[in-house]
Design a protein around this motif. Structure first.
Motif, short mmCIF file in Angstrom:
data_model
loop_
_atom_site.label_atom_id
_atom_site.label_comp_id
_atom_site.label_asym_id
_atom_site.label_seq_id
_atom_site.Cartn_x
_atom_site.Cartn_y
_atom_site.Cartn_z
N LYS A 87 0.83 -1.21 0.00
CA LYS A 87 0.00 0.00 0.00
C LYS A 87 0.86 1.26 0.00
N PHE A 88 1.93 1.25 0.79
CA PHE A 88 2.82 2.40 0.86
C PHE A 88 3.43 2.70 -0.50
N VAL A 89 3.95 1.67 -1.16
CA VAL A 89 4.58 1.86 -2.48
C VAL A 89 3.53 2.32 -3.48
N ASP A 90 2.33 1.72 -3.43
CA ASP A 90 1.25 2.12 -4.36
C ASP A 90 0.87 3.59 -4.16
N GLU A 91 0.67 3.99 -2.90
CA GLU A 91 0.18 5.33 -2.62
C GLU A 91 1.26 6.40 -2.77
N THR A 92 2.48 6.07 -2.43
CA THR A 92 3.54 7.06 -2.41
C THR A 92 4.35 7.12 -3.70
N PHE A 93 4.52 5.98 -4.35
CA PHE A 93 5.37 5.90 -5.54
C PHE A 93 4.61 5.38 -6.75
N HIS A 94 3.28 5.51 -6.72
CA HIS A 94 2.43 5.08 -7.83
C HIS A 94 2.70 3.63 -8.22
N GLY A 95 3.00 2.81 -7.22
CA GLY A 95 3.22 1.39 -7.44
C GLY A 95 4.58 1.02 -7.99
N SER A 96 5.48 1.98 -8.10
CA SER A 96 6.79 1.71 -8.69
C SER A 96 7.80 1.31 -7.63
N LEU A 97 8.14 0.04 -7.59
CA LEU A 97 9.17 -0.42 -6.66
C LEU A 97 10.54 0.18 -6.98
N PRO A 98 10.93 0.29 -8.27
CA PRO A 98 12.20 0.96 -8.56
C PRO A 98 12.24 2.41 -8.04
N ALA A 99 11.13 3.15 -8.15
CA ALA A 99 11.09 4.53 -7.64
C ALA A 99 11.26 4.54 -6.12
N PHE A 100 10.65 3.57 -5.46
CA PHE A 100 10.81 3.46 -4.00
C PHE A 100 12.27 3.19 -3.65
N LEU A 101 12.89 2.22 -4.33
CA LEU A 101 14.29 1.89 -4.04
C LEU A 101 15.22 3.06 -4.33
N ALA A 102 14.94 3.79 -5.40
CA ALA A 102 15.75 4.97 -5.73
C ALA A 102 15.66 6.00 -4.63
N ALA A 103 14.44 6.26 -4.16
CA ALA A 103 14.26 7.24 -3.07
C ALA A 103 14.91 6.74 -1.79
N PHE A 104 14.75 5.47 -1.49
CA PHE A 104 15.31 4.89 -0.28
C PHE A 104 16.84 4.99 -0.27
N SER A 105 17.44 4.72 -1.43
CA SER A 105 18.90 4.66 -1.48
C SER A 105 19.56 6.04 -1.57
N LYS A 106 18.80 7.10 -1.75
CA LYS A 106 19.39 8.45 -1.80
C LYS A 106 19.99 8.86 -0.46
N ARG A 107 19.39 8.41 0.63
CA ARG A 107 19.87 8.81 1.95
C ARG A 107 20.56 7.70 2.71
N ARG A 108 20.43 6.49 2.23
CA ARG A 108 21.00 5.37 2.96
C ARG A 108 21.70 4.42 1.99
N ALA A 109 22.98 4.21 2.23
CA ALA A 109 23.73 3.28 1.38
C ALA A 109 23.41 1.85 1.80
N CYS A 110 23.29 0.98 0.84
CA CYS A 110 23.04 -0.43 1.12
C CYS A 110 24.37 -1.16 1.24
N SER A 111 24.44 -2.09 2.16
CA SER A 111 25.66 -2.89 2.32
C SER A 111 25.74 -3.90 1.18
N ASP A 112 26.90 -4.48 1.01
CA ASP A 112 27.08 -5.51 -0.01
C ASP A 112 26.13 -6.68 0.24
N ASP A 113 25.96 -7.04 1.51
CA ASP A 113 25.05 -8.15 1.85
C ASP A 113 23.61 -7.81 1.47
N GLU A 114 23.19 -6.57 1.73
CA GLU A 114 21.83 -6.16 1.36
C GLU A 114 21.64 -6.16 -0.15
N ILE A 115 22.64 -5.70 -0.88
CA ILE A 115 22.55 -5.70 -2.34
C ILE A 115 22.46 -7.12 -2.86
#
Length: 121
Positions: free
Chosen positions: A79-107
């Motif tokens: 619901k959050f991704v649908d309402e906030t990012f028009h259902g775009s998971l890539p848009a969510f991940l792009a926004a998420f990764s702007k402020r927080r770097a992902c570790s190699d394990d997370e990637i």
């Protein structure tokens, strides 16, 4: 499916149920009194509300979930991704990764999830 939102306190209460189910309603009321300082009437009012939403059931004084914790959070995330990012998971991940770097394990974990999604097609 009915309204499956939970407020902060409702979420704590739901967690108590998920952690202890199946749980007798009297025992649940005692836990809510100890952990949330609720009166028995408050517990039963909130429990009825969550049962009416289709999240839990109270059959013969035994409370169980109709929706698992994992499914609940999956629905909330969707619901959050649908309402906030028009259902775009890539848009969510792009926004998420702007402020927080992902570790190699997370990637690596995300890569594995993507591969599992491809296999399901």
């Amino acid at each position: 499916m009915k309204d499956i939102r939970l407020g902060v306190i409702e979420e704590r209460f739901a967690g108590m149920i998920w952690d202890n189910e199946p749980v007798p309603s009297g025992e649940l009321a005692a836990m809510a009194e100890a952990e949330l300082s609720w009166k028995k009437s408050t517990t039963y009012t909130i429990l009825k509300r969550l049962c009416d939403r289709g999240i839990f059931q109270n059959e013969n004084g035994i409370v169980t979930s109709l929706i698992s914790r994992e499914l609940f959070y999956s629905i909330q995330s969707e619901k959050f991704v649908d309402e906030t990012f028009h259902g775009s998971l890539p848009a969510f991940l792009a926004a998420f990764s702007k402020r927080r770097a992902c570790s190699d394990d997370e990637i690596e974990e995300m890569k594995q999830l993507i591969e599992k999604m491809r296999e399901k097609k």
